[in-house]
Write a protein that holds these residues in place. Structure first.
Motif, PDB file in Angstrom:
ATOM      1  N   ILE A 103       0.862  -1.261   0.008  1.00  0.00           N
ATOM      2  CA  ILE A 103      -0.004   0.132  -0.022  1.00  0.00           C
ATOM      3  C   ILE A 103       0.907   1.169   0.097  1.00  0.00           C
ATOM      4  CG2 ILE A 103      -1.886   1.261   1.406  1.00  0.00           C
ATOM      5  CD1 ILE A 103      -1.296  -2.378   1.703  1.00  0.00           C
ATOM      6  N   ASP A 104       1.334   1.819  -1.300  1.00  0.00           N
ATOM      7  CA  ASP A 104       2.115   2.810  -1.294  1.00  0.00           C
ATOM      8  C   ASP A 104       1.500   4.140  -1.835  1.00  0.00           C
ATOM      9  OD1 ASP A 104       4.508   4.407  -1.786  1.00  0.00           O
ATOM     10  OD2 ASP A 104       4.992   3.158  -3.711  1.00  0.00           O
ATOM     11  N   ASP A 105       1.085   5.119  -0.740  1.00  0.00           N
ATOM     12  CA  ASP A 105       0.401   6.082  -1.202  1.00  0.00           C
ATOM     13  C   ASP A 105       1.269   7.416  -0.659  1.00  0.00           C
ATOM     14  OD1 ASP A 105       0.227   5.799   1.752  1.00  0.00           O
ATOM     15  OD2 ASP A 105      -1.927   5.921   1.699  1.00  0.00           O
ATOM     16  N   TYR A 106       2.651   7.211  -0.360  1.00  0.00           N
ATOM     17  CA  TYR A 106       3.346   8.179   0.167  1.00  0.00           C
ATOM     18  C   TYR A 106       4.712   8.107  -0.494  1.00  0.00           C
ATOM     19  CZ  TYR A 106       5.755  11.426   3.152  1.00  0.00           C
ATOM     20  OH  TYR A 106       6.818  12.437   3.644  1.00  0.00           O
ATOM     21  N   PHE A 255      -7.726  20.408   8.182  1.00  0.00           N
ATOM     22  CA  PHE A 255      -6.465  21.036   8.175  1.00  0.00           C
ATOM     23  C   PHE A 255      -5.430  19.938   8.476  1.00  0.00           C
ATOM     24  CE2 PHE A 255      -8.763  20.717  12.229  1.00  0.00           C
ATOM     25  CZ  PHE A 255      -7.860  19.886  12.837  1.00  0.00           C
ATOM     26  N   LEU A 256      -4.108  20.183   8.057  1.00  0.00           N
ATOM     27  CA  LEU A 256      -2.843  19.357   8.032  1.00  0.00           C
ATOM     28  C   LEU A 256      -2.429  19.217   9.636  1.00  0.00           C
ATOM     29  CD1 LEU A 256      -1.076  20.623   5.186  1.00  0.00           C
ATOM     30  CD2 LEU A 256      -2.254  18.825   5.089  1.00  0.00           C
ATOM     31  N   THR A 257      -2.168  17.768   9.995  1.00  0.00           N
ATOM     32  CA  THR A 257      -1.259  17.558  11.182  1.00  0.00           C
ATOM     33  C   THR A 257      -0.115  17.075  11.015  1.00  0.00           C
ATOM     34  OG1 THR A 257      -2.592  15.567  11.627  1.00  0.00           O
ATOM     35  CG2 THR A 257      -3.480  17.410  12.422  1.00  0.00           C
ATOM     36  N   ALA A 258       0.316  16.444   9.800  1.00  0.00           N
ATOM     37  CA  ALA A 258       1.544  15.671   9.511  1.00  0.00           C
ATOM     38  C   ALA A 258       1.912  15.983   8.157  1.00  0.00           C
ATOM     39  CB  ALA A 258       1.331  14.288   9.808  1.00  0.00           C
ATOM     40  N   ASP A 259       3.078  15.999   7.824  1.00  0.00           N
ATOM     41  CA  ASP A 259       3.816  16.069   6.410  1.00  0.00           C
ATOM     42  C   ASP A 259       3.389  15.172   5.460  1.00  0.00           C
ATOM     43  OD1 ASP A 259       4.989  18.317   7.518  1.00  0.00           O
ATOM     44  OD2 ASP A 259       7.143  17.377   7.745  1.00  0.00           O
ATOM     45  N   ASN A 260       3.145  13.983   5.746  1.00  0.00           N
ATOM     46  CA  ASN A 260       2.729  12.980   4.908  1.00  0.00           C
ATOM     47  C   ASN A 260       1.276  13.290   4.284  1.00  0.00           C
ATOM     48  OD1 ASN A 260       1.722  12.215   7.259  1.00  0.00           O
ATOM     49  ND2 ASN A 260       1.527   9.984   6.549  1.00  0.00           N
ATOM     50  N   ILE A 262       0.248  16.278   3.193  1.00  0.00           N
ATOM     51  CA  ILE A 262       0.415  17.540   2.342  1.00  0.00           C
ATOM     52  C   ILE A 262      -0.162  17.342   0.801  1.00  0.00           C
ATOM     53  CG2 ILE A 262       1.654  19.322   1.261  1.00  0.00           C
ATOM     54  CD1 ILE A 262       3.533  19.244   3.648  1.00  0.00           C
ATOM     55  N   ASP A 263       0.252  16.329   0.150  1.00  0.00           N
ATOM     56  CA  ASP A 263      -0.193  16.034  -1.293  1.00  0.00           C
ATOM     57  C   ASP A 263      -1.597  15.588  -1.435  1.00  0.00           C
ATOM     58  OD1 ASP A 263       2.361  17.011  -2.130  1.00  0.00           O
ATOM     59  OD2 ASP A 263       3.295  15.144  -2.238  1.00  0.00           O
ATOM     60  N   GLU A 264      -2.059  14.618  -0.298  1.00  0.00           N
ATOM     61  CA  GLU A 264      -2.979  14.267  -0.434  1.00  0.00           C
ATOM     62  C   GLU A 264      -4.263  15.069  -0.186  1.00  0.00           C
ATOM     63  OE1 GLU A 264      -4.757   9.688   0.903  1.00  0.00           O
ATOM     64  OE2 GLU A 264      -3.285  10.953   2.446  1.00  0.00           O
ATOM     65  N   HIS A 265      -3.868  16.012   0.935  1.00  0.00           N
ATOM     66  CA  HIS A 265      -4.842  17.042   1.283  1.00  0.00           C
ATOM     67  C   HIS A 265      -5.086  17.866   0.151  1.00  0.00           C
ATOM     68  CE1 HIS A 265      -6.095  20.636   3.653  1.00  0.00           C
ATOM     69  NE2 HIS A 265      -7.199  19.825   3.894  1.00  0.00           N
TER      70      HIS A 265
END
Length: 328
Positions: A103-106, A255-260, A262-265
């Protein structure tokens, strides 16, 4: 595969959030006959309890103990890889398993072999086929069983609202609330009598004993998703919760809570499936204005976009193709 387990390597809790554990739940219940077993990164936080069917971690892995990873892989019929924390050495060992489902989404790696899954929004547009077989895009999002049960029109009995303070606004922070935002939102939403701050005993979000009215941290999974489904708006951290909300068709401020995240949001925002909320300069008035804009101006368009997004509509194809791959 007879006699050997399938192992699910991941990390969860604390700074990692609980999205990976939610994915493990979805796979383990949907493929229950394959007896998928959880292997957590050694520094993962344990958010399980005695009432949860997912409270038994088979083993732990770490980048420092490569021998343990090798031992686990050799004992398995195959592995599910759902980690962005593994070292290159650990990845090499995991990729040598008899069967590999990633499962490679990052990291968005190029894989030499295996069944590769990336159900992030827009992945089908940005990624090329890799591994032996791959499925990309949010159509393949795999909902957990309580989420599927909650998507019932009979659970949604909301009359249109004319006053912003009548709205049913719910906060959900993914199970850990790493930024400790619940007290702030609890205060800012105090003029909203129908607001609620919720979690489950397995994903409590906040255990702050000073927050009692309008708070429920002990809901069952079914009660939790039914409460979300009956909400006018949900305020949430980005991550797997956005897929749950898209699946249910509920507009959100996020809102964002983690760097991983960013792109998905950014994809959710671009496709107008969520509205970004700037928590760095949040005030009671700015929060009220964001809620008013989403419900009274953008509500119909957002619900239309969510309905048309197709999140999870091809999850049955994902499961059938994984089964076929594992049985080859």
């Amino acid at each position: 595969m007879a006699g050997k387990p399938l192992l699910y390597f991941t990390e969860a809790g604390g700074v990692y959030g609980l999205g990976h554990i939610k994915r493990f739940e979805a796979f383990s219940t949907s493929l229950s006959d394959l007896q998928l077993q959880l292997v957590l990164k050694r520094d993962s936080s344990d958010h399980s309890n005695a009432d949860s069917p997912y409270n038994e971690t088979t083993a732990y892995w770490s980048n420092e103990n490569i021998e343990k990873v090798e031992e686990l892989v050799k004992s398995s019929a195959g592995v599910f890889i759902d980690t962005y924390q593994a070292s290159s050495d650990v990845f090499e060992v995991l990729c040598g398993a008899e069967k590999v489902v990633a499962i490679d989404d990052y990291l968005k790696k190029e894989w030499d072999r295996g069944f590769i899954v990336d159900w992030t929004l827009g992945a089908e547009e940005s990624r090329n086929q890799t591994g032996d077989q791959s499925l990309f895009g949010s159509d393949y999002y795999l909902p957990r069983s309580p989420l599927k049960r909650a998507r019932n029109p009979g659970h949604r009995l909301l009359a249109p609202k004319k006053d912003v303070y009548e709205l049913a606004v719910t906060t959900v922070f993914g199970g850990t609330d790493t930024l400790d935002l619940t007290p702030t939102f609890y205060t800012y939403l105090s003029p909203f009598p129908n607001s609620q701050h919720i979690g489950t005993s397995f994903y409590p979000s906040s255990g702050n004993p000073g927050l009692k009215s309008r708070c429920r941290w002990d809901l069952s999974e079914d009660e939790f998703f039914r409460a979300i489904f009956r909400s006018d708006i949900v305020i949430t951290a980005a991550g797997q919760t956005l897929y749950e909300l898209a699946y249910l068709g509920i507009p959100s401020l996020s809102f964002l809570t983690a760097d991983n995240q960013i792109d998905e949001h950014a994809q959710f925002v671009v496709k107008e499936l969520t509205t970004p909320l700037d928590i760095s300069e949040l005030t009671p008035d700015s929060l009220k204005a964001s809620i008013e804009q989403l419900y009274f101006v953008n509500n119909k368009a957002r619900r239309g976009n969510l309905s048309a997004s197709g999140v999870g509509k091809s999850s049955h194809i994902l499961l059938s193709q994984i089964r076929e791959y594992l049985q080859k």
